[in-house]
Structure formats: structure tokens, C-alpha cells
Write a protein that holds these residues in place. Structure first.
Motif, PDB file in Angstrom:
ATOM      1  N   THR A 213       0.773  -1.172  -0.210  1.00  0.00           N
ATOM      2  CA  THR A 213      -0.097  -0.006  -0.117  1.00  0.00           C
ATOM      3  C   THR A 213       0.879   1.158   0.026  1.00  0.00           C
ATOM      4  N   ASN A 214       0.231   2.352  -0.199  1.00  0.00           N
ATOM      5  CA  ASN A 214       0.926   3.693  -0.128  1.00  0.00           C
ATOM      6  C   ASN A 214       1.593   3.998   1.385  1.00  0.00           C
ATOM      7  N   ASP A 270      -3.907   8.515  -0.370  1.00  0.00           N
ATOM      8  CA  ASP A 270      -4.713   7.500   0.471  1.00  0.00           C
ATOM      9  C   ASP A 270      -3.725   6.335   0.780  1.00  0.00           C
ATOM     10  N   LYS A 271      -3.441   6.469   2.089  1.00  0.00           N
ATOM     11  CA  LYS A 271      -2.297   5.554   2.745  1.00  0.00           C
ATOM     12  C   LYS A 271      -2.793   3.988   2.462  1.00  0.00           C
ATOM     13  N   ASN A 272      -4.086   3.931   2.602  1.00  0.00           N
ATOM     14  CA  ASN A 272      -4.480   2.555   2.610  1.00  0.00           C
ATOM     15  C   ASN A 272      -4.853   1.887   1.268  1.00  0.00           C
ATOM     16  N   ALA A 273      -4.700   2.784   0.335  1.00  0.00           N
ATOM     17  CA  ALA A 273      -4.889   2.426  -1.253  1.00  0.00           C
ATOM     18  C   ALA A 273      -3.597   1.686  -1.524  1.00  0.00           C
ATOM     19  N   ILE A 274      -3.747   0.939  -2.705  1.00  0.00           N
ATOM     20  CA  ILE A 274      -2.702   0.166  -3.222  1.00  0.00           C
ATOM     21  C   ILE A 274      -1.598   0.984  -4.078  1.00  0.00           C
ATOM     22  N   THR A 376       1.883   0.102 -12.041  1.00  0.00           N
ATOM     23  CA  THR A 376       2.713  -1.015 -11.377  1.00  0.00           C
ATOM     24  C   THR A 376       2.588  -1.131 -10.037  1.00  0.00           C
ATOM     25  N   GLY A 377       2.699  -2.261  -9.475  1.00  0.00           N
ATOM     26  CA  GLY A 377       2.693  -2.517  -8.095  1.00  0.00           C
ATOM     27  C   GLY A 377       3.682  -3.476  -7.517  1.00  0.00           C
TER      28      GLY A 377
END
Length: 382
Positions: A213-214, A270-274, A376-377
Motif C-alpha cells: 500500500t501507499n 490515500d495511505k490505505n490504497a494500493i 505497476t505495484g
């Protein structure tokens, strides 16, 4: 869905995405790797003209004899072409001419399908549609790169934030040591680089059923991740220092708060987003910091049926190389994948920008390890 309906649907989707742009946007090229929207519209049309209409439709009249030179991408078999970095220099032909070109080619493809129902023709059209779906994703990411480097951070569409997804699962999957079969083994479309079903030996491993996550990545940044050479592969460390990199692409710190550019505009992270828009070297450095690693493309494929995937293209630790018994097709079609099997890393899965019905667990995407303008992640294994 019939081949004619499929053709019409895919072709319409490309134009629909561009309908939210202004005419001034269509010719902009911010970087050599990111093509202007007008070029994507024309190139995907040229593909059908060159590979479908010229060889299959009797007495077909080319729309414009110059377009082969202007809109050929990398097919050496089909002659000379402009440099990729010059695609943004073409104020002419104007956008309305390109839209007329699309209409002309579409009309003739549909006419051809009324005359010819051969498997050879349908297979080539399906290849062309998959090619266009690849460019639909590139359109999204190239437009984002264009707007994301505009100091006004324009809004493409106010509800088009593709970075808002959160992880659904938080568990891990254990895969036992063994011999597994990989590669495409179905009857539907796939690319030639997925063919060559073969067996691979894999050691025991455990893979996360969630992506970084972020917030996870901010912790890496705040721990000095971009300043610790021990975490980085040499080329990645050179890239960090040469370009003063300290965050993912499109991230900006404003009043001590991280923001990122989305196609819905500039927004607080958003810290909880991917996490998105990182390159292979950033992904590898983060894995090193966590005491874990990136999966190989074979580990990813073997585990894929147990994973939540499809939100980000996931970097793997595998170089892009041919499968056993890989064969390039004859002619220009043979240039599609094989000649790029050098200095690229494999990404697996799909992303929020990937067109519908254009993903499968054997799909082998590939990019230069320094590139990060795609969605990309990171998925980790141990």
C-alpha cells in the motif's frame, strides 16, 4: 459476441476514452516513450489497414499513402517510419482527419467480414483487437503522463481516480515444492510469448495475497529507503542519484503532506490504497528493505488462482525471455513480441487501466526496469 460486434465495441472504446480530451491534447508528446493520443488512434487503425484490408479486401484503396510512414510503430518488415520521439511533432494530419481515417477503415473491415468468414481473417482481426486493447491501456497511461507533467494538473474526468483501490484480502498462500506446468494451454486468444507449455521446478515459498500500500511505501521512504545504497541494485541506485528520486511517480509533498496526481486531479495520498507507478528497482529495493523478495513469473503463475490480482501490473524477478520451443511467426506479425526479449523484466496480472477481457494468468507483460508510468505495484514472497 460476434466478431463484427466485438470489432465495433473495441474500436468504439478507444474513441470514447479520447472524447474527454480537448483538441489541443491530441498531439502532445511529453516523453519519447509516451505517444500522443492522435498517434494511438491512427496507429491502431493503420494496423487493421496494413494487416487486414490490404491483403484481404480486393481493390482496397489506401486512405492516405503517407500514413504507413507516419503510423507504423516498429515493424521493420513494413518499411521506414518516423522516429518514436517525433510522434508529437505532427500537427498534421489534424485530429479530424484521423477520426475520418478510423471511420473509413472500420467501414471496410465490416464490409470485408460480410465477404470473408475464414479462420485466418478472424484470427488476424482478433490479434488486431488485442493490439488495440493494449493501446487503450497505453492511452490511459500516456494521457496521465501528459497531464501529470502539466503544472495545472488538469482533470481528465472528475470521477476517474484509478488509484483508489484497497486490498480485499490480507492473508498469505503457501506453495509446496514441486514440478508445475506453466504457459497458455487453452483454445482462446493468447500472445505467442505465452505459448510453449512447459514444466518448471519451484521450491517452497509463501506469497502475499495483497499488494503493498501507499502507507507501507511511505514507511520505506521515511526509513531512508531512497538513501540507503545497500537496498538497491546498482543500475537502480545510479538512477535514484542521477534523477534525485525520493518518491513514486506523480507524488508531490505539499505543506508536509504527500499528494499524488490522478486522472481525477491532484489529491492527498490515500495511505490505505494500493501503491502504483513504481519501477522494478523501487520494487526490488522495497522487498530488500522488508527482508522479502519479488516472485518469479513462474511462482506468480502457479499461485495466481489463489490470489487477488488485476489492480496493478506486478513486477516479477524474471527477465523477459522466450519459453522453450518459442517460434516467431513469419512476416511482420513475427516482430510483435520476440524481438523485445532483451533488457526487459516480466510483469504479471493486469491493472485498473487494462481493458475488459484482456487479462489472463499466463499474460506476460514486459517493460524496461526503469519505467514506471504504467499502473505497476508490488507483491512480496518469502
Amino acid at each position: 459476441m460476434s466478431i463484427k460486434a466485438h470489432f465495433t465495441q473495441v474500436r468504439s472504446q478507444t474513441v470514447s476514452f479520447c472524447s474527454h480530451l480537448n483538441v489541443e491534447d491530441y498531439s502532445i508528446q511529453v516523453a519519447a516513450f509516451a505517444s500522443p493520443p492522435k498517434w494511438h488512434l491512427a496507429h491502431t487503425t493503420w494496423f487493421f489497414e496494413e494487416f487486414i484490408l490490404k491483403p484481404f479486401l480486393p481493390n482496397y484503396k489506401t486512405f492516405d499513402a503517407n500514413y504507413g510512414f507516419l503510423f507504423n510503430s516498429y515493424y521493420n518488415t513494413l518499411g521506414t517510419r518516423i522516429l518514436q520521439s517525433n510522434r508529437g511533432n505532427m500537427s498534421r494530419p489534424v485530429t479530424s482527419d484521423i477520426l475520418d481515417y478510423r471511420s473509413y477503415v472500420d467501414k471496410n473491415v465490416l464490409k470485408l467480414l460480410d465477404q470473408n468468414s475464414s479462420k485466418e481473417l478472424k484470427d488476424l482481426i482478433v490479434l488486431g483487437l488485442n493490439h488495440e486493447q493494449q493501446h487503450q491501456e497505453l492511452l490511459i497511461t500516456d494521457v496521465k503522463y501528459m497531464f501529470g507533467h502539466n503544472p495545472l494538473f488538469p482533470v481528465y474526468k472528475k470521477d476517474y481516480n484509478l488509484l483508489k483501490d484497497h486490498n480485499i484480502a490480507l492473508d498469505t498462500t503457501k506453495i509446496n515444492e514441486g514440478i508445475y506446468q506453466v504457459g497458455y494451454n487453452g483454445e482462446d486468444f493468447c500472445y505467442d510469448n505465452e505459448l510453449g507449455v512447459h514444466k518448471v521446478f519451484i521450491n517452497d515459498f509463501e506469497i502475499n495475497n495483497f499488494l503493498v500500500t501507499n502507507g507501507d511505501y511511505i514507511a520505506f521512504m521515511e526509513a531512508g529507503g531512497y538513501s540507503d545504497f545497500n537496498l538497491w541494485l546498482d543500475e537502480g541506485w545510479s538512477w535514484v542519484n542521477k534523477n534525485n528520486i525520493n518518491a513514486p511517480l506523480y507524488w508531490f509533498k505539499i505543506d508536509e503532506i504527500w499528494h499524488y496526481y490522478t486522472l481525477a486531479g491532484l489529491q492527498p495520498v490515500d495511505k490505505n490504497a494500493i501503491l502504483s507507478h513504481i519501477n522494478f528497482y523501487e520494487a526490488n529495493a522495497y522487498a530488500e528493505w522488508k527482508g522479502m523478495r519479488l516472485p518469479t513469473e513462474f511462482e506468480w503463475e502457479v499461485a495466481s488462482n489463489t490470489l487477488q490480482w488485476g489492480k496493478r501490473w506486478e513486477w516479477t524477478a524474471s527477465a523477459y525471455l522466450p519459453y522453450p520451443n518459442f517460434e516467431k511467426a513469419n512476416g511482420a506479425v513475427g516482430e510483435y513480441n520476440g524481438k523485445f526479449m532483451s533488457n526487459k523484466m516480466v510483469l504479471r496480472g493486469a491493472s485498473v487501466a487494462t481493458s475488459q477481457n484482456h487479462s489472463r494468468n499466463t499474460y506476460r507483460n514486459f517493460f524496461n526496469p526503469l519505467e514506471r508510468w504504467q499502473y505497476t505495484g508490488i507483491r512480496l514472497v518469502k
